[in-house]
Write a protein that holds these residues in place. Sequence first.
Motif, PDB file in Angstrom:
ATOM      1  N   ILE A   1     -18.206  -8.627 -15.563  1.00  0.00           N
ATOM      2  CA  ILE A   1     -16.922  -8.469 -16.262  1.00  0.00           C
ATOM      3  C   ILE A   1     -17.179  -7.590 -17.475  1.00  0.00           C
ATOM      4  CG2 ILE A   1     -15.094  -9.710 -17.502  1.00  0.00           C
ATOM      5  CD1 ILE A   1     -15.784 -12.155 -15.765  1.00  0.00           C
ATOM      6  N   ASP A   2     -16.205  -6.763 -17.827  1.00  0.00           N
ATOM      7  CA  ASP A   2     -16.452  -5.850 -18.949  1.00  0.00           C
ATOM      8  C   ASP A   2     -16.161  -6.520 -20.298  1.00  0.00           C
ATOM      9  OD1 ASP A   2     -13.695  -5.727 -19.145  1.00  0.00           O
ATOM     10  OD2 ASP A   2     -13.653  -3.561 -19.416  1.00  0.00           O
ATOM     11  N   CYS A   3     -16.478  -5.782 -21.353  1.00  0.00           N
ATOM     12  CA  CYS A   3     -16.469  -6.322 -22.710  1.00  0.00           C
ATOM     13  C   CYS A   3     -15.135  -6.927 -23.130  1.00  0.00           C
ATOM     14  CB  CYS A   3     -16.872  -5.225 -23.701  1.00  0.00           C
ATOM     15  SG  CYS A   3     -15.953  -3.671 -23.473  1.00  0.00           S
ATOM     16  N   ASP A   4     -14.034  -6.315 -22.691  1.00  0.00           N
ATOM     17  CA  ASP A   4     -12.735  -6.851 -23.111  1.00  0.00           C
ATOM     18  C   ASP A   4     -11.989  -7.565 -21.983  1.00  0.00           C
ATOM     19  OD1 ASP A   4     -12.373  -4.459 -21.901  1.00  0.00           O
ATOM     20  OD2 ASP A   4     -11.112  -3.568 -23.442  1.00  0.00           O
ATOM     21  N   ASP A   5     -12.732  -7.964 -20.961  1.00  0.00           N
ATOM     22  CA  ASP A   5     -12.215  -8.871 -19.929  1.00  0.00           C
ATOM     23  C   ASP A   5     -11.038  -8.324 -19.135  1.00  0.00           C
ATOM     24  OD1 ASP A   5     -14.068 -10.937 -20.622  1.00  0.00           O
ATOM     25  OD2 ASP A   5     -12.821 -11.416 -22.351  1.00  0.00           O
ATOM     26  N   ASP A   6     -10.961  -6.982 -19.025  1.00  0.00           N
ATOM     27  CA  ASP A   6      -9.835  -6.429 -18.272  1.00  0.00           C
ATOM     28  C   ASP A   6     -10.263  -5.556 -17.091  1.00  0.00           C
ATOM     29  OD1 ASP A   6     -10.707  -4.206 -19.581  1.00  0.00           O
ATOM     30  OD2 ASP A   6      -8.883  -3.873 -20.735  1.00  0.00           O
ATOM     31  N   ALA A   7     -11.538  -5.638 -16.707  1.00  0.00           N
ATOM     32  CA  ALA A   7     -12.015  -4.924 -15.518  1.00  0.00           C
ATOM     33  C   ALA A   7     -13.242  -5.659 -14.985  1.00  0.00           C
ATOM     34  CB  ALA A   7     -12.381  -3.478 -15.856  1.00  0.00           C
TER      35      ALA A   7
END
Lengths: 141, 141
Positions: free
Chosen positions: A89-95
């Motif tokens: 999961i990416d740093c800002d939880d949107d990908a």
Amino acid sequence: MGFTGRAMDWEGRDNAMIKLNFNKMGGLIPAIVQDDKTGDVLMLAFMNKEAWEATLKTGKATYYSRTRQTLWIKGNTSGNVQIVKEIRIDCDDDAVLLKVEQVGGAACHTGHRSCFHKLVEGETAHITGEPVFNPEEVYHK
Amino acid sequence: MGFTGRAMDWEGRDNAMIKLNFNKMGGLIPAIVQDDKTGDVLMLAFMNKEAWEATLKTGKATYYSRTRQTLWIKGNTSGNVQIVKEIRIDCDDDAVLLKVEQVGGAACHTGHRSCFHKLVEGETAHITGEPVFNPEEVYHK
């Protein structure tokens, strides 16, 4: 806090409950799909919450088809399913990033290994690589 | 037509003018960013037409910030620009893949090499890898 070099973020957490942000794209998040062995990026798809949960539960990559507006178990028609080996999961939880074993060797409906088979050269995009299957046979067109 | 195994698509074209489809996401396309040397997926960003054209023209990855609603030359603040080595377009012309040299070694604003540094393990996401810079210093927070 200072620079520790430890495997944690800057709030000092090193793990946390999964909280994906589906709001930025009206209920969807982009999912990058990468071949677990070669590292090749195979495709980009989208997941709604149901697709995400199905992927976690079944271990088979499941997406949301924006065109057909339905849940889409990748490979359900062609047999070329994607066995999920790792999820990030990416740093800002949107990908999300799925590392998969691509059954059949090709992710693209054109028969190419990767959907990203058009190489930009100047003003044109040049098809690279060879298809590994004939989509007319696989999809019975 | 039959299976030829040649590097062309099933309409028999092997190259064509670039026609990105910005319509599916209201003027944006997703851009996957991959480290040209390691193959690691570094981040996912979005481009509008202006960002795409700036990327082609300058050779530096340029995106559209959905949060700030402006063109965003990656690394303009941190110095960690992305030098574009290769660009690929996907089968249906609605996503791109950039292979880049990541100056400074880290793409993520957290100081991690990749934005995808949260590994899913069961019900939690675990931070992996070590930050290569301290964002408090780089961004002068």
